[in-house]
Design a protein around this motif. Structure first.
Motif, PDB file in Angstrom:
ATOM      1  N   VAL A 276       1.030  -1.147   0.087  1.00  0.00           N
ATOM      2  CA  VAL A 276       0.072   0.025  -0.058  1.00  0.00           C
ATOM      3  C   VAL A 276       0.767   1.296  -0.065  1.00  0.00           C
ATOM      4  CG1 VAL A 276      -1.780   1.347   1.242  1.00  0.00           C
ATOM      5  CG2 VAL A 276      -2.075  -0.891   0.855  1.00  0.00           C
TER       6      VAL A 276
ATOM      7  N   TYR B 190      -4.940   6.553  -6.340  1.00  0.00           N
ATOM      8  CA  TYR B 190      -3.692   6.515  -5.484  1.00  0.00           C
ATOM      9  C   TYR B 190      -3.189   5.077  -5.157  1.00  0.00           C
ATOM     10  CZ  TYR B 190      -7.220   6.297  -1.938  1.00  0.00           C
ATOM     11  OH  TYR B 190      -8.355   6.213  -1.390  1.00  0.00           O
TER      12      TYR B 190
ATOM     13  N   GLN C  68     -12.254  -5.204   1.207  1.00  0.00           N
ATOM     14  CA  GLN C  68     -11.633  -3.780   1.101  1.00  0.00           C
ATOM     15  C   GLN C  68     -12.913  -2.694   0.997  1.00  0.00           C
ATOM     16  OE1 GLN C  68      -8.696  -2.983   1.135  1.00  0.00           O
ATOM     17  NE2 GLN C  68      -7.845  -4.989   1.038  1.00  0.00           N
TER      18      GLN C  68
ATOM     19  N   GLN D  85     -10.526  10.120   3.446  1.00  0.00           N
ATOM     20  CA  GLN D  85      -9.189  10.416   2.491  1.00  0.00           C
ATOM     21  C   GLN D  85      -9.065  11.797   2.085  1.00  0.00           C
ATOM     22  OE1 GLN D  85      -7.919   7.647   2.588  1.00  0.00           O
ATOM     23  NE2 GLN D  85      -9.143   5.967   1.640  1.00  0.00           N
TER      24      GLN D  85
ATOM     25  N   ASP E 297      -9.861   7.190   7.520  1.00  0.00           N
ATOM     26  CA  ASP E 297      -8.373   7.231   6.923  1.00  0.00           C
ATOM     27  C   ASP E 297      -8.410   8.579   6.363  1.00  0.00           C
ATOM     28  OD1 ASP E 297      -8.112   4.581   7.884  1.00  0.00           O
ATOM     29  OD2 ASP E 297      -8.227   3.650   5.889  1.00  0.00           O
TER      30      ASP E 297
ATOM     31  N   ILE F  25      -5.623  10.729   3.542  1.00  0.00           N
ATOM     32  CA  ILE F  25      -4.127  10.855   3.068  1.00  0.00           C
ATOM     33  C   ILE F  25      -3.811  12.423   2.691  1.00  0.00           C
ATOM     34  CG2 ILE F  25      -2.891  10.528   0.708  1.00  0.00           C
ATOM     35  CD1 ILE F  25      -4.744   8.060   0.254  1.00  0.00           C
TER      36      ILE F  25
ATOM     37  N   PHE G  90      -2.190   9.237   6.937  1.00  0.00           N
ATOM     38  CA  PHE G  90      -1.019   8.532   5.929  1.00  0.00           C
ATOM     39  C   PHE G  90      -0.598   9.694   4.945  1.00  0.00           C
ATOM     40  CE2 PHE G  90      -4.123   5.111   6.447  1.00  0.00           C
ATOM     41  CZ  PHE G  90      -3.529   4.072   7.344  1.00  0.00           C
TER      42      PHE G  90
ATOM     43  N   SER H 120       1.843   8.224  -0.932  1.00  0.00           N
ATOM     44  CA  SER H 120       2.859   7.377  -1.290  1.00  0.00           C
ATOM     45  C   SER H 120       2.794   7.028  -2.842  1.00  0.00           C
ATOM     46  CB  SER H 120       3.149   6.148  -0.437  1.00  0.00           C
ATOM     47  OG  SER H 120       4.057   5.360  -0.979  1.00  0.00           O
TER      48      SER H 120
END
Ligand code: SAH
Ligand code: SF4
Length: 469
Positions: free
Chosen positions: A77, A191, A229, A293, A331, A333, A362, A365
């Protein structure tokens, strides 16, 4: 459909034959170690890998020197995870020099990517076995090839197999169980590498899931987490008319006192029906992990998330109207390539208005082969790092504030584990918040009422008021 299942059944029989063959090769006690990186889906796969290894005569160990087989179940990930895995694989070289018969394998998402498999092939000669996410059930056959032919085996197939049911599972905990209800992902968030390494959505049959969980409950499990997921799209690939809400209702009807959790939910598919079902089903925990996100509609669009911040807020509002105390985690990003300071401030604003119980944050990445990897960065590394820290600070305050509300209250918890810490018992509230207190290890697996005496950012401490008989 039936024909496909037949293939899966034949495949199971084939692998069972290989398990016997591997077992017959041993002349002394054998040990195996499975090291897991990444998400709970990988944890659940590792429990199957350990189950198959035990069936093949390998006792579980965490001692690298003792292990005759070492498997690293990898994650793709974020780059950070891959770097860590490669570092750890490199370090295993010395042990193998001392123990040349040791089999070292890498499986899971990282090696489902061709460029990573190539890297392992060329630069990590001490690795004997590499297999991807579609070959988990083939471990017995692949390990047999390594042991008998004494050569390196690479099994990175692209084809997804019908789900192979009936593989042995060695679960880490008797109290708490992870159960995959579906595999793969159809969403292609721009992403994310997951759809490329885990394939398309495949749901397990509802009757098989119900039977597995009924058996787990009869065997003493009291906290079941359903994994996928995007669990909200459970069943859409099947024709038996059972969607996720219906599955929850069927599981809720299994006799016994236990908790049902699930992750992850996608805001585009989390329906009113889902929240109504959660509110109706007493065994379903009042907690939803609903990743948003980004708080910027522009970034959400570029992420291909298919919802707006407004829709996200409406969902939360509806959930809270039915379950006022529901815990919301998410979560987020930071530093998506095109994220500007203004986009980021919308993320902070969403966090402030929703008020999350906890956030998994996060730093973006770049993942090879995903659409977002082609976008140019509009911010510097320092700016992204600084944003990340601002976000953490805001969330830490919020989490602590949410936790402090519990101080002095009495809460029902499930005692999950005995740990080496002073407050040895680790218990959890319905909303997944951990609570620690000192007590008899024999209490693991029991529900208790505790009074909360200390609150930190996310975890709490308490004293026991009563314990179920
Ligand atoms: N299917 C789940 C979780 C997938 S991965 C979901 O959609 O919510 C878990 C989390 O990792 C994601 O929610 C996302 O926040 C983060 N993530 C995924 N790809 C990432 C990337 N390339 N960089 C940084 N974080 C990423
Ligand atoms: Fe990745 Fe999006 Fe699928 Fe989650 S829903 S696994 S973030 S592609």
């Amino acid at each position: 459909m039936r024909e496909k299942r037949l293939v899966a059944e034949e495949e199971l029989l084939r692998q069972q034959e290989y398990m016997k063959k591997v077992r017959a090769l041993h002349t002394k006690p054998m040990y195996a170690m499975v090291d897991t990186y990444g998400c709970q889906q990988n944890e659940a796969d590792s429990e199957i890998l350990r189950g198959m290894l035990l069936e093949m005569g390998y006792e579980p160990t965490t001692d690298e020197d003792l292990a005759d087989v070492i498997l690293l179940n990898s994650c793709a990930v974020r780059e950070h995870a891959e770097m860590r895995i490669l570092g750890n694989v490199g370090a295993l070289k010395h042990g193998k020099r001392r123990k040349p018969d040791q089999v070292i394998g890498i499986c899971g998402c990282m090696v489902q990517q061709a460029h990573m498999t190539e890297k392992v092939k060329k630069s990590f000669h001490h690795v004997d076995l590499v297999f991807g996410t579609h070959a988990v059930h083939r471990l017995p056959e692949l390990l047999y090839q390594v042991l008998v032919a004494k050569k390196r085996v690479f099994a990175i197939e692209d084809t997804e197999h019908e789900i192979v049911e009936g593989l042995p599972v060695l679960r880490a905990s008797k109290t708490k169980a992870w159960v995959s209800i579906m595999y793969g992902c159809n969403n292609f968030c721009s992403y994310c590498i997951v759809p490329y390494v885990r394939g398309r959505e495949r749901s397990r049959a509802a009757d098989v899931i119900v039977a597995e969980i009924t058996a787990l409950i009869e065997d003493g499990a009291r906290d079941i987490t359903l994994l996928g997921q995007n669990v909200n799209s459970y069943g859409l690939d099947r024709d038996d008319g059972v969607n996720f809400s219906e599955l929850l209702r069927r599981l809720n009807a299994i006799p016994g006192k236990f908790r049902l959790r699930f992750m992850t939910s996608h805001p585009k598919d989390a329906s009113k029906e889902l929240f109504e079902t959660m509110a109706d089903c007493e065994k379903v925990c009042k907690h939803i992990h609903l990743p948003f996100q980004s708080g910027s509609d522009r970034v959400l669009k570029e992420m291909n998330r298919k919802y707006t911040r407004e829709h996200y807020r409406d969902l939360i509002e509806y959930a809270r109207s039915l379950m006022p105390d529901i815990a919301i985690t998410s979560d987020v990003i930071v530093g998506f390539p095109t994220e500007t300071e203004e986009d980021f401030s919308e993320t902070l604003d969403l966090i402030e208005t929703v008020g999350f119980d906890a956030l998994f944050t996060f730093l973006y990445s770049r993942r090879n082969g995903t659409p977002a990897a082609k976008l140019a960065d509009v911010s510097t590394k320092e700016e992204r790092q600084e944003r990340f820290e601002r976000l953490l600070e805001l969330q830490n305050e919020q989490s602590k504030e949410k936790n402090l509300r519990h101080l002095g209250t009495r809460i029902e918890v499930l005692i999950e584990a005995d740990t080496p810490e002073e407050k040895n018992l680790l218990a959890r509230c319905d909303d997944n918040r951990p609570v620690r207190f000192a007590g008899d290890p024999a209490l693991v697996g029991k529900f208790a009422i505790v009074e909360i005496t200390e609150c930190a950012k996310w975890s709490m401490e308490g004293t026991v008021i009563s314990i179920e008989p």
